[in-house]
Scaffold this active site. Structure first.
Site, PDB file in Angstrom:
ATOM      1  N   LYS A   1      56.188  51.764 -29.054  1.00  0.00           N
ATOM      2  CA  LYS A   1      54.668  52.505 -29.424  1.00  0.00           C
ATOM      3  C   LYS A   1      54.133  53.119 -28.251  1.00  0.00           C
ATOM      4  O   LYS A   1      53.481  54.283 -27.874  1.00  0.00           O
ATOM      5  CB  LYS A   1      53.931  51.684 -30.317  1.00  0.00           C
ATOM      6  CG  LYS A   1      54.018  51.551 -31.864  1.00  0.00           C
ATOM      7  CD  LYS A   1      53.747  52.879 -32.378  1.00  0.00           C
ATOM      8  CE  LYS A   1      54.585  53.207 -33.894  1.00  0.00           C
ATOM      9  NZ  LYS A   1      55.199  52.111 -34.518  1.00  0.00           N
TER      10      LYS A   1
ATOM     11  N   LYS B   1      71.276  57.743 -40.787  1.00  0.00           N
ATOM     12  CA  LYS B   1      70.678  57.420 -42.274  1.00  0.00           C
ATOM     13  C   LYS B   1      69.449  58.646 -42.546  1.00  0.00           C
ATOM     14  O   LYS B   1      68.700  59.222 -41.701  1.00  0.00           O
ATOM     15  CB  LYS B   1      70.043  56.165 -42.248  1.00  0.00           C
ATOM     16  CG  LYS B   1      69.223  55.401 -41.237  1.00  0.00           C
ATOM     17  CD  LYS B   1      68.959  54.125 -41.714  1.00  0.00           C
ATOM     18  CE  LYS B   1      67.614  53.632 -41.344  1.00  0.00           C
ATOM     19  NZ  LYS B   1      66.916  52.398 -41.431  1.00  0.00           N
TER      20      LYS B   1
ATOM     21  N   LYS C   1      62.273  59.394 -42.602  1.00  0.00           N
ATOM     22  CA  LYS C   1      61.280  60.528 -42.799  1.00  0.00           C
ATOM     23  C   LYS C   1      61.071  61.257 -41.601  1.00  0.00           C
ATOM     24  O   LYS C   1      61.138  62.736 -41.716  1.00  0.00           O
ATOM     25  CB  LYS C   1      60.198  59.935 -42.756  1.00  0.00           C
ATOM     26  CG  LYS C   1      58.600  60.413 -43.392  1.00  0.00           C
ATOM     27  CD  LYS C   1      57.492  59.656 -43.341  1.00  0.00           C
ATOM     28  CE  LYS C   1      57.244  58.821 -42.156  1.00  0.00           C
ATOM     29  NZ  LYS C   1      55.794  58.249 -41.854  1.00  0.00           N
TER      30      LYS C   1
END
Ligand code: TRP
Length: 329
Positions: free
Chosen positions: A111, A194, A197
């Site tokens: 992050k 895979k 989003k």
């Protein structure tokens, strides 16, 4: 019967990968365990601090989960922000969580790289809040994917530390809920990797038939098999993997055979796949739309869930306060 806690981030719609990778199995899990499903709306503020879509996102995820078969009469379904005991336990756990160990977690470091302008304290203590969500119900099992394993490890550490510090055997150390072999990793439509989003390769459960057709027809393929019985390339294997979960076995076998004898036409395969995805998602989307437009019903569900979750949470807080040594005069 285990107590199971599952938190759902409220940023983003669900896709086929989420469904076949976990959600599908939640229906069975809720019947065999004491399940708490909640929407982690406080957690979403660590990355999305302003409220533009907060409420809509929560509502979207709530309606999607209910549409997929989570039963609020069987499981406890609630919003994290409806439970004031969560911030209270979070505060108490923060006192026994160390900056060093929090800074070392992979998700925090990721992050920091992704949002260098917003390295907030909530990001640092994300694992403490997640541990709170879990141990506040004294859960022993948590269904988590690979990306959440470290957070679960931290949860065990905080639970163990609490028990050691206060010389009690109070919090269980939760482990991953094991679904057995039934989970299918769904690939994306872009040829490799895979479904996700952020990859932009997903078919969402609430996509309209038109959007589904467009996405599937644009899926990456190759130039076709040239030898009998040859092994398909990754993009083709991926389409077959999706077909295997949404289509009839007969359909799947038919196209597999066509591939093997080199007579396959990818256009036909895709058309069939799109129609079968639509057939599969159609009832989910219909149910979703009913739920999404029924504010009163959704409101009743979360109120009922908050009440149930608070019973368990407030009992824990009462005991934790006693253990730590808060006393009435
Ligand atoms: N961190 C989880 C995720 O990103 C969401 C989450 C928050 C969670 N609290 C939790 C998951 C408690 C399981 C249990 O997916």
């Amino acid at each position: 019967m285990d107590t199971v806690v599952s938190g759902i981030r409220s940023t983003g719609k669900l896709h086929l990968g989420n469904y076949f990778g976990a959600l599908k199995n939640f229906v069975k899990m809720q019947n065999e365990n004491h399940c708490y499903f909640f929407i982690a709306d406080y957690h979403s503020l660590t990355t999305h601090p302003t409220p533009e879509n907060l409420h809509e996102n929560v509502k979207q995820v709530l309606a999607e989960y209910l549409a997929c078969g989570i039963d609020p009469e069987v499981a406890t379904v609630f919003l994290q922000s409806d439970i004031p005991e969560i911030p209270e336990l979070y505060l108490l756990l923060n006192m026994n969580s160390y900056i060093g160990e929090l800074e070392r977690t992979t998700s925090f470091k990721d992050k920091v790289r992704l949002q260098p302008d917003n390295v907030n304290a909530g990001l640092l203590t994300y694992p403490v809040l997640m541990a709170t969500d879990i141990i506040i119900h004294k859960a022993s099992k948590v269904p988590v994917g690979k990306d959440q394993e470290q957070n679960l490890e931290m949860t065990r550490k905080f639970a163990r530390r609490f028990n050691n510090m206060y010389k009690v055997d109070y919090f269980p150390e939760p482990t991953a809920y094991n679904f057995g072999e039934t989970l299918v990793k769904i690939p994306g439509l872009d040829g490799s990797g895979k479904m996700g989003k952020s990859e932009g390769n997903a078919v969402y459960l609430t996509d309209s038939p038109g959007v589904i057709r467009k996405k599937v027809m644009k899926a990456v393929t190759d130039s076709g098999p040239t030898k009998m019985n040859q092994d398909p390339s990754e993009p083709i294997k991926n389409l077959f993997t999706i077909m295997q979960v949404v289509s009839e076995a007969q359909t799947f076998d038919y196209f597999k055979e066509q591939y093997k004898n080199c007579s396959i036409r990818y256009g036909d395969l895709k058309k069939q796949l799109a129609e079968d995805i639509i057939k599969f998602t159609d009832p989910l989307r219909t149910r979703f739309e009913e739920l999404y437009s029924d504010n009163d019903y959704l409101g009743r569900i979360v109120n009922m869930g908050a009440e149930k979750a608070r019973q368990s949470a407030s009992q824990t807080l009462k005991e934790v306060r006693e253990i730590i040594g808060f006393k009435k005069f």
